[in-house]
Design an enzyme around this catalytic site. Structure first.
Site, mmCIF file in Angstrom:
data_model
loop_
_atom_site.group_PDB
_atom_site.id
_atom_site.type_symbol
_atom_site.label_atom_id
_atom_site.label_comp_id
_atom_site.label_asym_id
_atom_site.label_seq_id
_atom_site.Cartn_x
_atom_site.Cartn_y
_atom_site.Cartn_z
ATOM 1 N N SER A 171 0.962 -1.249 -0.047
ATOM 2 C CA SER A 171 -0.140 -0.046 0.028
ATOM 3 C C SER A 171 0.824 1.267 -0.002
ATOM 4 C CB SER A 171 -0.731 0.036 1.104
ATOM 5 O OG SER A 171 -1.894 -0.981 1.217
ATOM 6 N N ASN B 253 1.675 3.889 3.492
ATOM 7 C CA ASN B 253 1.728 3.105 4.556
ATOM 8 C C ASN B 253 2.820 2.745 5.052
ATOM 9 O OD1 ASN B 253 1.342 0.918 6.419
ATOM 10 N ND2 ASN B 253 -0.561 0.397 5.477
ATOM 11 N N TYR C 50 -11.091 3.593 -4.348
ATOM 12 C CA TYR C 50 -9.713 2.785 -4.113
ATOM 13 C C TYR C 50 -9.772 1.317 -3.924
ATOM 14 C CZ TYR C 50 -5.425 1.677 -1.712
ATOM 15 O OH TYR C 50 -4.026 1.077 -1.202
ATOM 16 N N ALA D 259 -10.966 -0.612 -7.046
ATOM 17 C CA ALA D 259 -9.897 -0.984 -7.918
ATOM 18 C C ALA D 259 -9.086 -1.919 -7.457
ATOM 19 C CB ALA D 259 -9.226 0.496 -7.853
ATOM 20 N N GLU D 260 -9.268 -2.185 -6.003
ATOM 21 C CA GLU D 260 -8.208 -3.710 -5.608
ATOM 22 C C GLU D 260 -8.982 -4.866 -5.681
ATOM 23 O OE1 GLU D 260 -5.550 -2.031 -1.788
ATOM 24 O OE2 GLU D 260 -7.654 -2.122 -1.745
ATOM 25 N N TYR E 207 -1.380 -10.038 2.544
ATOM 26 C CA TYR E 207 -1.364 -8.846 3.162
ATOM 27 C C TYR E 207 -1.476 -8.858 4.811
ATOM 28 C CZ TYR E 207 -2.456 -3.893 3.223
ATOM 29 O OH TYR E 207 -2.523 -2.277 3.541
#
Length: 244
Positions: A37, A40, A178, A181-182, A202
């Site tokens: 990300s 981050n 956002y 889009a992921e 993740y």
């Protein structure tokens, strides 16, 4: 849950698949996609190197997903003009790409640029575009999915606003793009990268993903799609912040 004790050059990792099917995909060890990300602090070059070293040792192929261009949606939601948001997203995206290249280069990987899946790479892939368009429609048409997406987005935005501020409806509606889009990478990375199976890695999945992989939201990930919470063991495990 499994703990990989690693080797002399690989930090031990805790790996928690989100479902039984996700665990099977992890065991297949064909392809891993690490989400990195922008904005981050968790993802330092050293952290990315830890993840890359573990991934390269365990999987046949490894890629790094960088939602660079979509980061502008979050920036716009917290007050940046579209122009300024796009500029900051571009700059930060390149910064993250450089960190990935440095981490991979230190591990002897030659094709560092080819390992990155940013917006420029993804928007030219038909499978990604198809999934993205379907996700946008799903957000409009499915009330439960829309609600959990907005809840997750509101939580992220609240952490970026001044103390006590709550994001408004318009801010959430802009920033949720956002996550949308992921979304293709959570649904069918195998179709996007040309693999039979892939696990998205993740360190902190939102509740919407737990519900997605539990089959509660009406659109299930592809059979070959997995998700695992992957964190280095030890003190460094708790470092960093959530969100994009």
């Amino acid at each position: 849950m499994s703990t990989d004790q690693g080797s002399g050059c690989t930090a031990p990792m805790t790996v928690i698949p989100l479902s039984g099917r996700c665990a099977e995909v992890v065991e297949r060890a064909e392809h891993a996609c690490f989400g990195i990300s922008p904005f981050n602090s968790y993802f330092s070059t050293a952290r990315i190197r830890q993840l890359a070293a573990w991934g390269l040792r365990h999987f046949e192929r490894v890629d790094f997903f960088v939602p660079d261009t979509p980061s502008a949606f979050t920036l716009e939601a917290v007050g940046y003009t579209p122009e300024k948001a796009a500029w900051k997203a571009r700059r930060q995206g390149q910064y993250v790409r450089n960190k990935i290249a440095a981490a991979l280069g230190s591990l002897g990987v030659a094709d560092t640029g080819a390992r990155v899946l940013g917006w420029a790479e993804l928007e030219g892939i038909a499978a990604f575009s198809r999934l993205h368009e379907r996700g946008l429609r799903w957000y409009v048409e499915e009330a439960v999915f829309r609600a959990v997406c907005r809840e997750a987005t509101g939580w992220v935005l609240a952490g970026k606003l001044s103390d006590g501020q709550r994001p408004g409806e318009e801010q959430i509606e802009r920033a949720v793009r956002y996550f949308l889009a992921e979304l293709p990478l959570f649904l069918d990375t195998p179709a996007i990268v040309g693999a039979e199976t892939s696990v998205f890695c993740y360190h902190q999945p939102p509740d919407v993903l737990r519900r997605l992989y539990a089959g509660e939201l009406g659109w299930r990930p592809a059979a070959g799609q997995g998700f695992a919470v992957v964190t280095p063991d030890g003190p460094a495990r708790a470092a960093g912040a959530a969100g994009n």
